[in-house]
Design a protein around this motif. Structure first.
Motif, mmCIF file in Angstrom:
data_model
loop_
_atom_site.group_PDB
_atom_site.id
_atom_site.type_symbol
_atom_site.label_atom_id
_atom_site.label_comp_id
_atom_site.label_asym_id
_atom_site.label_seq_id
_atom_site.Cartn_x
_atom_site.Cartn_y
_atom_site.Cartn_z
ATOM 1 N N ALA A 277 0.799 -1.157 0.145
ATOM 2 C CA ALA A 277 -0.050 -0.076 -0.029
ATOM 3 C C ALA A 277 0.905 1.325 0.178
ATOM 4 N N LEU A 278 0.091 2.383 -0.053
ATOM 5 C CA LEU A 278 0.853 3.628 0.161
ATOM 6 C C LEU A 278 0.656 4.052 1.640
ATOM 7 N N VAL A 279 1.863 4.326 2.196
ATOM 8 C CA VAL A 279 1.967 4.875 3.630
ATOM 9 C C VAL A 279 2.824 5.907 3.869
ATOM 10 N N GLN A 280 2.540 6.522 4.803
ATOM 11 C CA GLN A 280 3.497 7.707 5.289
ATOM 12 C C GLN A 280 4.721 7.176 6.095
ATOM 13 N N ALA A 281 5.680 7.957 5.997
ATOM 14 C CA ALA A 281 7.017 7.623 6.539
ATOM 15 C C ALA A 281 6.753 7.440 8.135
ATOM 16 N N GLY A 282 7.229 6.653 8.607
ATOM 17 C CA GLY A 282 7.003 6.340 10.157
ATOM 18 C C GLY A 282 5.856 5.248 10.474
ATOM 19 N N GLY A 283 4.953 4.919 9.216
ATOM 20 C CA GLY A 283 4.069 4.035 9.485
ATOM 21 C C GLY A 283 4.438 2.474 9.458
ATOM 22 N N SER A 284 3.178 1.625 9.356
ATOM 23 C CA SER A 284 3.484 0.307 9.346
ATOM 24 C C SER A 284 2.732 -0.530 8.242
ATOM 25 N N LEU A 285 3.035 -1.614 7.898
ATOM 26 C CA LEU A 285 2.358 -2.476 6.815
ATOM 27 C C LEU A 285 2.624 -3.890 7.198
ATOM 28 N N ARG A 286 1.918 -4.937 7.153
ATOM 29 C CA ARG A 286 2.148 -6.105 7.113
ATOM 30 C C ARG A 286 1.735 -6.967 5.806
ATOM 31 N N LEU A 287 2.905 -7.456 5.350
ATOM 32 C CA LEU A 287 2.890 -8.199 4.021
ATOM 33 C C LEU A 287 2.470 -9.730 4.271
ATOM 34 N N SER A 288 1.822 -10.374 3.365
ATOM 35 C CA SER A 288 1.614 -11.607 3.490
ATOM 36 C C SER A 288 1.766 -12.474 2.305
ATOM 37 N N CYS A 289 2.447 -13.607 2.380
ATOM 38 C CA CYS A 289 2.858 -14.386 1.144
ATOM 39 C C CYS A 289 2.091 -15.919 1.439
ATOM 40 N N ALA A 290 1.126 -16.139 0.717
ATOM 41 C CA ALA A 290 0.417 -17.439 1.070
ATOM 42 C C ALA A 290 0.687 -18.532 -0.077
ATOM 43 N N ALA A 291 0.934 -19.564 0.280
ATOM 44 C CA ALA A 291 1.656 -20.634 -0.595
ATOM 45 C C ALA A 291 0.434 -21.664 -0.797
ATOM 46 N N SER A 292 0.603 -22.323 -1.818
ATOM 47 C CA SER A 292 -0.360 -23.328 -2.231
ATOM 48 C C SER A 292 0.306 -24.367 -3.286
ATOM 49 N N GLY A 293 0.084 -25.516 -2.928
ATOM 50 C CA GLY A 293 0.941 -26.497 -3.697
ATOM 51 C C GLY A 293 1.907 -27.122 -3.099
ATOM 52 N N PHE A 294 2.683 -26.648 -2.026
ATOM 53 C CA PHE A 294 3.742 -26.994 -1.239
ATOM 54 C C PHE A 294 3.595 -26.763 0.109
ATOM 55 N N SER A 295 4.587 -27.223 0.847
ATOM 56 C CA SER A 295 4.623 -27.030 2.342
ATOM 57 C C SER A 295 5.939 -26.201 2.518
ATOM 58 N N PHE A 296 5.579 -24.938 3.370
ATOM 59 C CA PHE A 296 6.617 -24.093 3.686
ATOM 60 C C PHE A 296 7.743 -24.880 4.562
ATOM 61 N N ASP A 297 7.547 -25.852 5.354
ATOM 62 C CA ASP A 297 8.480 -26.538 6.137
ATOM 63 C C ASP A 297 9.670 -27.098 5.655
ATOM 64 N N ASP A 298 9.479 -27.493 4.222
ATOM 65 C CA ASP A 298 10.718 -27.911 3.537
ATOM 66 C C ASP A 298 11.285 -26.946 2.681
ATOM 67 N N TYR A 299 11.012 -25.485 2.884
ATOM 68 C CA TYR A 299 11.654 -24.677 1.911
ATOM 69 C C TYR A 299 12.192 -23.426 2.819
ATOM 70 N N ALA A 300 13.241 -22.733 2.246
ATOM 71 C CA ALA A 300 13.466 -21.449 2.754
ATOM 72 C C ALA A 300 12.529 -20.432 2.230
ATOM 73 N N ILE A 301 11.862 -19.598 2.860
ATOM 74 C CA ILE A 301 11.326 -18.513 2.019
ATOM 75 C C ILE A 301 11.932 -17.053 2.452
ATOM 76 N N GLY A 302 11.723 -16.308 1.447
ATOM 77 C CA GLY A 302 12.389 -14.871 1.502
ATOM 78 C C GLY A 302 11.387 -13.830 1.123
ATOM 79 N N TRP A 303 11.747 -12.668 1.464
ATOM 80 C CA TRP A 303 10.984 -11.443 0.948
ATOM 81 C C TRP A 303 12.141 -10.831 0.448
ATOM 82 N N PHE A 304 11.952 -10.205 -0.674
ATOM 83 C CA PHE A 304 12.829 -9.520 -1.608
ATOM 84 C C PHE A 304 12.259 -8.262 -2.109
ATOM 85 N N ARG A 305 12.949 -7.376 -2.464
ATOM 86 C CA ARG A 305 12.385 -6.013 -3.050
ATOM 87 C C ARG A 305 13.230 -5.534 -4.108
ATOM 88 N N GLN A 306 12.767 -5.107 -4.900
ATOM 89 C CA GLN A 306 13.259 -4.197 -6.069
ATOM 90 C C GLN A 306 12.651 -2.743 -6.377
#
Length: 126
Positions: free
Chosen positions: A10-39
């Motif tokens: 979203a658009l947020v002002q400096a100092g604010g907060s956000l929570r991003l979610s990454c929902a997976a389907s078709g495999f289990s997170f337990d067997d994977y490394a999961i990362g958040w990346f930005r560009q």
């Protein structure tokens, strides 16, 4: 079908907060490394935070330590990125990715090749 779906940008002002979610389907997170990346425009994709739920490991880029927290909910097969005290330099498209063999340490985007989401835009205004 394997999918990673990000949400929460979203658009947020400096100092604010956000929570991003990454929902997976078709495999289990337990067997994977999961990362958040930005560009950001004109910049290379960089690792923000990574987690290995099976090993109980997390890694944060120096620029987000103390402000961002990565966590997971196994029951929902979802990984979160809580972002507090956001700064304009955090503006970017944020992606989540999963890989069965990438190391958590270093959160290297080049080593995450299995699955990528479509990205969610985070814009921080000054």
């Amino acid at each position: 079908e394997v999918q990673l779906v990000e949400s929460g940008g979203a658009l947020v002002q400096a100092g604010g907060s956000l929570r991003l979610s990454c929902a997976a389907s078709g495999f289990s997170f337990d067997d994977y490394a999961i990362g958040w990346f930005r560009q950001a425009p004109g910049k290379e994709r960089e690792g923000v935070a990574c987690i290995s739920t099976g090993a109980g490991l997390t890694y944060y880029h120096d620029t987000v330590k103390g402000r961002f927290t990565i966590s997971s909910n196994a029951a929902k097969n979802t990984v979160y990125l809580q972002m507090n005290n956001l700064k304009p330099k955090d503006t970017a498209v944020y992606y989540c990715a999963a890989d069965s063999s990438a190391p958590t340490y270093g959160c290297n985007a080049g080593l995450f090749g299995d699955y990528w989401g479509q990205g969610t835009q985070v814009t921080v205004s000054s």
